[in-house]
Enzyme design. Structure first.
Site, PDB file in Angstrom:
ATOM      1  N   ARG A   1      13.344  -8.743  11.962  1.00 60.32           N
ATOM      2  CA  ARG A   1      12.555  -8.133  12.896  1.00 60.32           C
ATOM      3  C   ARG A   1      11.415  -8.946  13.585  1.00 60.32           C
ATOM      4  O   ARG A   1      10.585  -9.944  12.969  1.00 60.32           O
ATOM      5  CB  ARG A   1      11.869  -6.880  12.446  1.00 60.32           C
ATOM      6  CG  ARG A   1      12.731  -5.688  11.879  1.00 60.32           C
ATOM      7  CD  ARG A   1      12.077  -4.529  11.623  1.00 60.32           C
ATOM      8  NE  ARG A   1      10.907  -4.719  10.743  1.00 60.32           N
ATOM      9  CZ  ARG A   1      10.159  -3.857  10.109  1.00 60.32           C
ATOM     10  NH1 ARG A   1      10.586  -2.440  10.442  1.00 60.32           N
ATOM     11  NH2 ARG A   1       9.096  -4.033   9.382  1.00 60.32           N
TER      12      ARG A   1
ATOM     13  N   ARG B   1      -1.297 -10.244  12.579  1.00 62.43           N
ATOM     14  CA  ARG B   1      -1.789  -9.110  11.778  1.00 62.43           C
ATOM     15  C   ARG B   1      -2.830  -9.094  10.854  1.00 62.43           C
ATOM     16  O   ARG B   1      -3.516  -8.474  10.639  1.00 62.43           O
ATOM     17  CB  ARG B   1      -0.469  -8.570  11.395  1.00 62.43           C
ATOM     18  CG  ARG B   1       0.415  -7.869  12.488  1.00 62.43           C
ATOM     19  CD  ARG B   1       1.909  -7.531  11.840  1.00 62.43           C
ATOM     20  NE  ARG B   1       1.559  -6.441  10.730  1.00 62.43           N
ATOM     21  CZ  ARG B   1       2.868  -6.018   9.662  1.00 62.43           C
ATOM     22  NH1 ARG B   1       3.856  -6.773   9.992  1.00 62.43           N
ATOM     23  NH2 ARG B   1       2.504  -5.258   8.958  1.00 62.43           N
TER      24      ARG B   1
ATOM     25  N   LYS C   1       0.936  -1.142  -0.118  1.00 59.32           N
ATOM     26  CA  LYS C   1      -0.067   0.054  -0.050  1.00 59.32           C
ATOM     27  C   LYS C   1       0.769   1.338   0.055  1.00 59.32           C
ATOM     28  O   LYS C   1       0.417   2.257  -0.815  1.00 59.32           O
ATOM     29  CB  LYS C   1      -1.012  -0.009   1.407  1.00 59.32           C
ATOM     30  CG  LYS C   1      -2.057  -1.007   1.035  1.00 59.32           C
ATOM     31  CD  LYS C   1      -2.935  -0.756   2.251  1.00 59.32           C
ATOM     32  CE  LYS C   1      -2.437  -0.912   3.880  1.00 59.32           C
ATOM     33  NZ  LYS C   1      -1.765  -2.188   3.979  1.00 59.32           N
TER      34      LYS C   1
ATOM     35  N   ARG D   1      -9.578   2.548   9.263  1.00 61.00           N
ATOM     36  CA  ARG D   1      -8.955   1.185   9.622  1.00 61.00           C
ATOM     37  C   ARG D   1     -10.394   0.232   9.901  1.00 61.00           C
ATOM     38  O   ARG D   1     -10.251  -1.001  10.160  1.00 61.00           O
ATOM     39  CB  ARG D   1      -8.187   1.327  10.826  1.00 61.00           C
ATOM     40  CG  ARG D   1      -6.865   1.650  10.378  1.00 61.00           C
ATOM     41  CD  ARG D   1      -5.812   1.457  11.599  1.00 61.00           C
ATOM     42  NE  ARG D   1      -4.615   1.917  11.396  1.00 61.00           N
ATOM     43  CZ  ARG D   1      -3.650   1.125  10.773  1.00 61.00           C
ATOM     44  NH1 ARG D   1      -3.839  -0.220  10.401  1.00 61.00           N
ATOM     45  NH2 ARG D   1      -2.425   1.654  10.249  1.00 61.00           N
TER      46      ARG D   1
ATOM     47  N   ARG E   1      11.670 -10.798   4.697  1.00 60.90           N
ATOM     48  CA  ARG E   1      12.577  -9.468   4.784  1.00 60.90           C
ATOM     49  C   ARG E   1      13.734  -9.582   5.760  1.00 60.90           C
ATOM     50  O   ARG E   1      13.515 -10.327   7.015  1.00 60.90           O
ATOM     51  CB  ARG E   1      11.706  -8.420   5.445  1.00 60.90           C
ATOM     52  CG  ARG E   1      10.741  -7.917   4.231  1.00 60.90           C
ATOM     53  CD  ARG E   1      10.200  -6.483   4.763  1.00 60.90           C
ATOM     54  NE  ARG E   1       9.551  -6.266   5.782  1.00 60.90           N
ATOM     55  CZ  ARG E   1       8.329  -5.718   5.951  1.00 60.90           C
ATOM     56  NH1 ARG E   1       7.723  -5.212   4.817  1.00 60.90           N
ATOM     57  NH2 ARG E   1       7.719  -5.792   7.024  1.00 60.90           N
TER      58      ARG E   1
END
Length: 215
Positions: A161, A172, A13, A88, A127
């Site tokens: 992370r 999430r 996004k 949201r 990542r």
């Protein structure tokens, strides 16, 4: 144009918002930027948000909505804006409609970036960040370092992370499905939603989005 960009974590996004805003010559308004700007400037809403954040609490909808409303009233947004990360939930979407209606305005489109859940997990969990410089970002599949675990730029150690772990990503996604995804049906009932695939190269996704907006 007044646009809302929606999609799960890892859909790209932020990247798409930047490209679309530039192509359409409208400001990119993200929730993160709103919070940072209001807190750094010490605005009344920023101070309220900081108090909740410092206490480890969620910032109430009315504070977030107030920040968004203030930002949408700035001169550079007179011809439109692109909202990224807001609304949201349905309550925020309803409040946004009311705020726009009060100014005799309305949304033009809601772009729904669609990505399979397994791809989202693959994108985020893969990542790796350099411990020396967080701007050095790699991916085990899409942008692998020459030597595993070592930054190509400075030789620093690459790490994952904590909030990029598969377990965290799936949590999430659960939050997204429960809280944010319902706004797609809310806006679909208004005939505003254009769903596009967020798979492929960045410019390919941008082209799909621009084509959807033309319609």
């Amino acid at each position: 144009m007044r646009i809302v960009l929606v999609g799960p974590p890892g859909a790209g996004k932020g990247t798409q918002a930047a490209f679309l805003a530039k192509n359409l010559d409208i400001p990119h308004i993200s929730t993160g930027d709103l919070f940072r700007a209001n807190i750094s400037q010490g605005t009344e809403l920023g101070l309220k948000a900081k108090a909740f954040m410092d206490a480890g609490d969620l910032v109430p909808d009315e504070v977030t909505i107030g920040m968004a409303k203030d930002r949408m009233e700035q001169p550079d947004a007179v011809n439109g804006f692109l909202l990224d990360g807001f609304p949201r939930n349905v309550a925020q979407a309803e409040a946004l409609d009311e705020a726009l209606k009060a100014e005799d305005m309305q949304l033009d489109a809601v772009l729904d970036l669609e990505v399979p859940e397994d791809e989202v997990v693959k994108r985020i969990a893969g990542r790796r960040i350099c411990r020396n410089d967080s701007a050095h970002v790699f991916h085990v599949t899409y942008n692998a370092p020459k030597t595993e675990g070592v930054c190509d730029v400075c030789g620093g150690e690459l790490f994952q992370r904590e909030d990029d772990s598969e377990e965290t990503v799936r949590r999430r996604l659960e939050v997204y499905h429960k809280q944010t995804e319902p706004i797609i049906d809310y806006y679909r009932a208004q005939g505003l939603v254009a769903t596009i695939s967020a798979l492929g190269k960045v410019d390919e996704v941008t082209a799909r989005a621009m084509e959807a907006l033309k319609k």
